[in-house]
Design an enzyme around this catalytic site. Structure first.
Site, mmCIF file in Angstrom:
data_model
loop_
_atom_site.group_PDB
_atom_site.id
_atom_site.type_symbol
_atom_site.label_atom_id
_atom_site.label_comp_id
_atom_site.label_asym_id
_atom_site.label_seq_id
_atom_site.Cartn_x
_atom_site.Cartn_y
_atom_site.Cartn_z
ATOM 1 N N GLY A 212 37.060 -3.973 75.086
ATOM 2 C CA GLY A 212 37.728 -5.231 74.807
ATOM 3 C C GLY A 212 39.240 -5.094 74.906
ATOM 4 O O GLY A 212 39.769 -4.186 75.547
ATOM 5 N N GLU A 235 34.147 -6.796 80.784
ATOM 6 C CA GLU A 235 34.753 -8.122 80.903
ATOM 7 C C GLU A 235 36.195 -8.005 81.369
ATOM 8 O O GLU A 235 36.673 -8.789 82.169
ATOM 9 C CB GLU A 235 34.687 -8.816 79.545
ATOM 10 C CG GLU A 235 35.324 -10.183 79.501
ATOM 11 C CD GLU A 235 35.219 -10.777 78.106
ATOM 12 O OE1 GLU A 235 36.228 -11.297 77.612
ATOM 13 O OE2 GLU A 235 34.122 -10.725 77.520
ATOM 14 N N GLY A 333 33.330 -12.542 75.055
ATOM 15 C CA GLY A 333 32.190 -11.813 75.613
ATOM 16 C C GLY A 333 31.579 -10.818 74.656
ATOM 17 O O GLY A 333 30.736 -10.011 75.065
#
Length: 617
Positions: A212, A235, A333
């Site tokens: 992340g 992501e 996400g």
């Protein structure tokens, strides 16, 4: 001035928009600020335009009070002070949604888009522009909006993968160079470094990573330099992957989906990162509905998902999008990748967070969530939670076991309070009195790796949540082992007794175990402990090894570690009481230099080691 890519003729905003329309603004580091400024400048007669977007690395001028009559923001992920303040003040809305499902909002016309404002690279000789550093939900906006208006920016990288938009998909464009906003790597503090080190222990060679945003993912990447054959399906990516890809640590060879390619949907970082992805065939950008699809994520074996949280309660509920009732970020996400990693063969979904708030005044491991706190990841989704105090493994654990595991990784000054509070909810029985304590002598991650007979073991402290594991370990022993260990025939290990044996004040006494992995389960194969006697500054040591694992060096390693810890704590003597017919155990002590003498019981020997004379003596 806006122009038509096909004819070169000028285009007016009034030809594209009218009051009450809904527009989309490009994401992350690809916000078309020049387009937004041009729209504002030529917005005469326009009102109540709904603006929808996800995270935007921008000053978000459209969300300021000055333009409240022109724009109404509906953010699908909150980022930036102006958007956050507008939502808090009621001038803007927040619509929670999984990132993987946002494209369907556009496709199914739940949020129909009139105009998509995006940033692209200049077209190539075939007429294809690239969405560059932000494909995510921008790709869907381009496909499903009635009109597409693009800022053509020569500073936008041309990225590989499914990032291309042909000029015939663009209704108007504005050619204007603009430096992409940069997100420099964060300064890492000691807490973040420690979390990164713990998380790195959960990453196996050959794993595929999702990381992340923020300091913790950067810290994790810093500790992966000695890993091999890592892959990326994420992501987002940041600067941290560059050196790992250049050194070959991240080579994507062992991936089982998109083998050979690092896959992402957007990137944010410094210009070095933007230059790194520019034309790089080894990094591919795909739409969010592809990268964030849990079923596609799960096609990667050993998928490791690493995400943050605002707070976690003792059942494992994860709050990520709000601080109490104040919305702070969004779902994004996190759940997509937590679920995908959980479904992956050998996958590990991880939530990582500091144990306290920045000022250290409040625990982020809590018995009761802050009122209004948004549970993004449910207690059923959580497998691992990591703080600077360790790793809590929650998957398959009861509420009681989860509470004890999470108290163990809370800040030490809050552990006793958490244990007392949780008792009010009957998650921990009355006989569970000892709050978890640490064994810092085992190193910064409180564990060590050993290999015996080709099997990898972990040496670590026994913990309150090991109650059931210790029971299982006890019931594997045969009658001879029980007689040798307890000097009489023990037939039962009750929960209360097991609890007392794993709930140890490790600052005074010591209880260690050797474990190995059988599938995803951790199994105790050996236990060693000592009890401190302050009257003469000595300790009494005892240990037991599972019958099938004896003769491989586990007992000797346990004794060596306990000696070293006792010696470092200034204990003078180590004692042991062993039956005379327990020859294997006597040999372990004798090999470590213990002297033996007869005890009061003729069947028992007393073994003794002077710790302060030094190991060589």
């Amino acid at each position: 001035m806006l122009t038509c890519p096909k004819s070169g003729a000028g285009v007016q905003w009034g030809d594209l928009l009218k009051s009450g329309c809904r527009i989309f603004i490009g994401s992350n580091a690809a916000v078309p600020n020049a387009l937004v400024a041009d729209l504002i400048e030529h917005s005469h007669g326009l009102h109540d335009i709904e603006v929808t977007h996800i995270l935007t690395l921008s000053d978000n001028v459209w969300a300021t009070p000055r333009y409240r009559d022109l724009f109404k923001v509906n953010s699908l992920f909150i980022g930036g002070a102006n958007v956050r303040e507008a939502i808090a003040e009621g001038r803007a809305d927040y619509t929670p949604c999984f990132l993987s499902e946002i494209p369907s909002l556009f496709r199914e016309k739940i949020l129909p888009l009139d105009v998509a404002l995006v940033m692209v690279s200049p077209p190539d000789e075939f007429g294809y522009c690239s969405l560059g550093v932000s494909v995510d939900v921008v790709s869907a906006a381009v496909r499903f909006a009635r009109r597409v208006v693009a800022q053509v920016n020569p500073r936008m990288p041309r990225t590989s993968g499914h990032s291309f938009v042909h000029t015939d998909q663009i209704d108007a464009w504005l050619e204007e160079a603009e430096e992409l906003p940069e997100l420099p790597p964060a300064e890492l503090d000691q807490v973040t470094e420690q979390i990164g080190q713990y998380v790195s222990l959960l990453v196996d060679n050959g794993a595929t990573l999702q990381l992340g945003i923020g300091k913790i993912p950067d810290a994790v990447l810093r500790y992966l330099g000695n890993h091999r054959d890592l892959g990326v399906h994420s992501e987002m990516i940041s600067d941290g992957i560059i050196d790992l890809m250049k050194s070959g640590v991240i080579n994507n060879r062992k991936k089982t989906f998109h083998r050979g390619k690092a896959v992402t949907t957007f990137c944010m970082g410094t210009r070095r990162l933007y230059d790194f992805v520019d034309g790089n065939p080894h990094v591919e950008f795909y739409p969010a509905e592809h990268t964030n699809s849990p079923t596609r994520i799960a096609r990667n074996d050993k998928m490791v998902s690493i995400n943050g949280a605002i707070e976690v309660d003792l059942t494992g509920q994860v709050v990520s999008d709000s601080i109490g009732r104040r919305f702070y970020s969004g779902i994004g996400g996190q759940v997509d990748f937590i679920r995908g990693a959980a479904l992956s063969r050998g996958g590990k979904p991880i939530i990582a967070l500091p144990s306290t708030t920045r000022d250290g005044k409040r625990s982020r491991i809590v018995t009761t969530l802050t009122p209004g706190g948004g549970v993004v990841t449910s207690r059923g989704h959580v497998h691992y939670v990591v703080t600077e105090y360790g790793i809590a493994w929650l998957h398959g654990k009861s509420i009681r076991e989860r509470a004890l595991e999470l108290i163990r990784i809370a800040h030490p000054k809050f552990r006793r309070e958490l244990l007392e509070e949780v008792r009010n909810f009957y998650w921990v029985p009355e006989y569970q009195e000892q709050a978890p304590t640490s064994v810092p002598e085992l190193g910064p991650v409180e564990s060590k790796k050993f290999t015996f007979d080709g099997i990898e073991y972990t040496l670590r402290p026994l913990r309150p949540a090991d109650e059931r594991r210790l029971q299982e370990f006890f019931y594997t022993h045969n009658k001879e082992t029980l007689l040798m260990r307890y000097n009489h025939h023990v037939t039962q290990m009750s929960r209360e007794k097991s609890c007392s044996l794993v709930s140890v004040d490790q600052r005074r006494d010591l209880a260690l175990c050797f474990t190995d992995r059988q599938g995803q389960a951790e199994v105790i194969q050996g236990v060693g402990r000592y009890y401190y006697n302050p009257a003469d500054n000595s300790c009494e040591v005892a240990f037991v090894i599972k019958e099938s694992r004896r003769g491989k060096g586990i007992a000797t390693a346990l004794l060596e570690e306990m000696e070293e810890i006792a010696r470092s704590r200034g204990i003078d003597r180590m004692m042991a009481y062993v039956r005379r017919d327990n020859r294997p155990m006597l040999a372990v002590f004798e090999n470590r230099g213990f002297s033996a003498r007869l005890g009061e019981d003729a069947e028992e020997l007393i073994l003794e080691l002077d710790l302060q004379r030094g190991e060589d003596s």
